[in-house]
Write an enzyme that holds these catalytic residues in place. Sequence first.
Site, PDB file in Angstrom:
ATOM      1  N   GLY A 187      71.471  68.784  24.317  1.00 39.95           N
ATOM      2  CA  GLY A 187      71.026  68.985  25.695  1.00 39.95           C
ATOM      3  C   GLY A 187      70.785  67.722  26.487  1.00 39.95           C
ATOM      4  N   SER A 188      71.442  66.619  26.096  1.00 37.96           N
ATOM      5  CA  SER A 188      71.182  65.371  26.831  1.00 37.96           C
ATOM      6  C   SER A 188      71.752  65.432  28.250  1.00 37.96           C
ATOM      7  CB  SER A 188      71.740  64.165  26.069  1.00 37.96           C
ATOM      8  OG  SER A 188      73.160  64.159  26.102  1.00 37.96           O
ATOM      9  N   ASN A 189      72.861  66.141  28.440  1.00 37.35           N
ATOM     10  CA  ASN A 189      73.373  66.286  29.802  1.00 37.35           C
ATOM     11  C   ASN A 189      72.455  67.168  30.648  1.00 37.35           C
ATOM     12  OD1 ASN A 189      75.821  64.837  30.545  1.00 37.35           O
ATOM     13  ND2 ASN A 189      76.768  65.850  28.781  1.00 37.35           N
ATOM     14  N   ILE A 238      84.711  80.412  27.678  1.00 38.34           N
ATOM     15  CA  ILE A 238      84.085  81.309  28.656  1.00 38.34           C
ATOM     16  C   ILE A 238      85.049  82.467  28.943  1.00 38.34           C
ATOM     17  CG2 ILE A 238      83.220  81.472  31.031  1.00 38.34           C
ATOM     18  CD1 ILE A 238      81.448  79.721  29.374  1.00 38.34           C
ATOM     19  N   HIS A 260      83.923  66.879  30.349  1.00 40.33           N
ATOM     20  CA  HIS A 260      84.718  66.633  29.144  1.00 40.33           C
ATOM     21  C   HIS A 260      84.719  65.131  28.851  1.00 40.33           C
ATOM     22  CE1 HIS A 260      87.774  67.442  26.116  1.00 40.33           C
ATOM     23  NE2 HIS A 260      88.392  66.365  26.533  1.00 40.33           N
ATOM     24  N   ASP A 266      89.837  73.239  29.247  1.00 39.67           N
ATOM     25  CA  ASP A 266      89.941  71.840  29.721  1.00 39.67           C
ATOM     26  C   ASP A 266      91.047  71.657  30.752  1.00 39.67           C
ATOM     27  OD1 ASP A 266      87.888  71.016  28.092  1.00 39.67           O
ATOM     28  OD2 ASP A 266      89.198  70.339  26.479  1.00 39.67           O
TER      29      ASP A 266
END
Lengths: 221, 221
Positions: free
Chosen positions: B12-14, B89, B105, B146
Amino acid sequence: MQRIAVLASGAGSNLQAILAYLAAAGPATAGAVSLVASDRRQAGALAIGARAGIPSATITDANDARSILALLAEHQIGLVALAGYLKHIPEAVTARYRGHIVNVHPALLPAFGGPGMYGTRVHRAVLDAGVRITGVTVHFVDEAYDHGPIIAQWPVPVLAGDTPSVLAARVLRAEHRLYPCAVAAVASGRISLDAAGTVRGEAGAPVASPVFRLQTEESEL
Amino acid sequence: MQRIAVLASGAGSNLQAILAYLAAAGPATAGAVSLVASDRRQAGALAIGARAGIPSATITDANDARSILALLAEHQIGLVALAGYLKHIPEAVTARYRGHIVNVHPALLPAFGGPGMYGTRVHRAVLDAGVRITGVTVHFVDEAYDHGPIIAQWPVPVLAGDTPSVLAARVLRAEHRLYPCAVAAVASGRISLDAAGTVRGEAGAPVASPVFRLQTEESEL
């Protein structure tokens, strides 16, 4: 001092950049352009070479490896620098000059490379893909098109409103900065290709582009 | 003010970077993270969300479009930001949130993307290819992995001696700078996706990454 052959099909602006870079290095220069060759008799590169007093040659059959090798041997060429040369180099030539033949490509390989990807086609593909960053790649040439080990890369932004030709001009300015520097580094042996196909730098370690590294030191994220 | 859902599978750093960025913007903020969801109950992202007092949810079946859409509707989500979310998704979700679902990405797409290209695998592939420049891509999410229209990119150098994890850490720092900025730009409508699938900026013109443009203005070639 390494004797360099520049092979070009077009106007020769990268040849001019290499000549200027080597001239600026003065007596410390690692090499000298000793031959300019083109598959097109009317290529601007030949005129630039002639003006600089450099022997020139026309490659009449780009698939004739023997005559290309004979030409390079005749001029005692140690390093071949492709600069907008649009013909495929015969395998016997890339094999003989393995680690001593380099190319510049106007995109960040492995993206936007391969047969058919030259000139403004590259930049049209970049714009069609909607990428925001393209760039320049200098690589050793092997038998596969736009495929050999990468020596240096430089990023170039894609900006709003870019057309293929506007983008091409921006990328070309980056080529003119990166390619001469990379050619000189290979000519001097500071960058080389080892037997395993790995690009080596001065200390024997794989290297990033010295120019790009310089840049990122100044503007580190 | 846009209600944002962050979907994450990992530490969860972003998410943390997005929270910090939106908090720093204060009352001028374009959106607020109103839901943190993960396919992994033990994901660090859920703990970060909980600590910030944000409702959280576990996605028990990542292929169940109905329950995902119900969850997003329940929390009145206007923008979905994938942040290290490793599941595909469902198409019904990307269709419903077309132009309002984004992803980050850890490479310069179209290079080094696609199924199987996640985590350190991306950086291993980058190192194996010998490229000197990698980076970060923020893009709208469509049905192909992507693949969606690119919003912003940022270059990151590959340096001598890099391992996949060393490179991953350098790229992650760039993600933390670029992604929150891009999320806020989409949340505020400054960047949007038009009906033709073109990314539009404030003035209705296609835009380059504002962050990257800022950078290159300072250090123009």
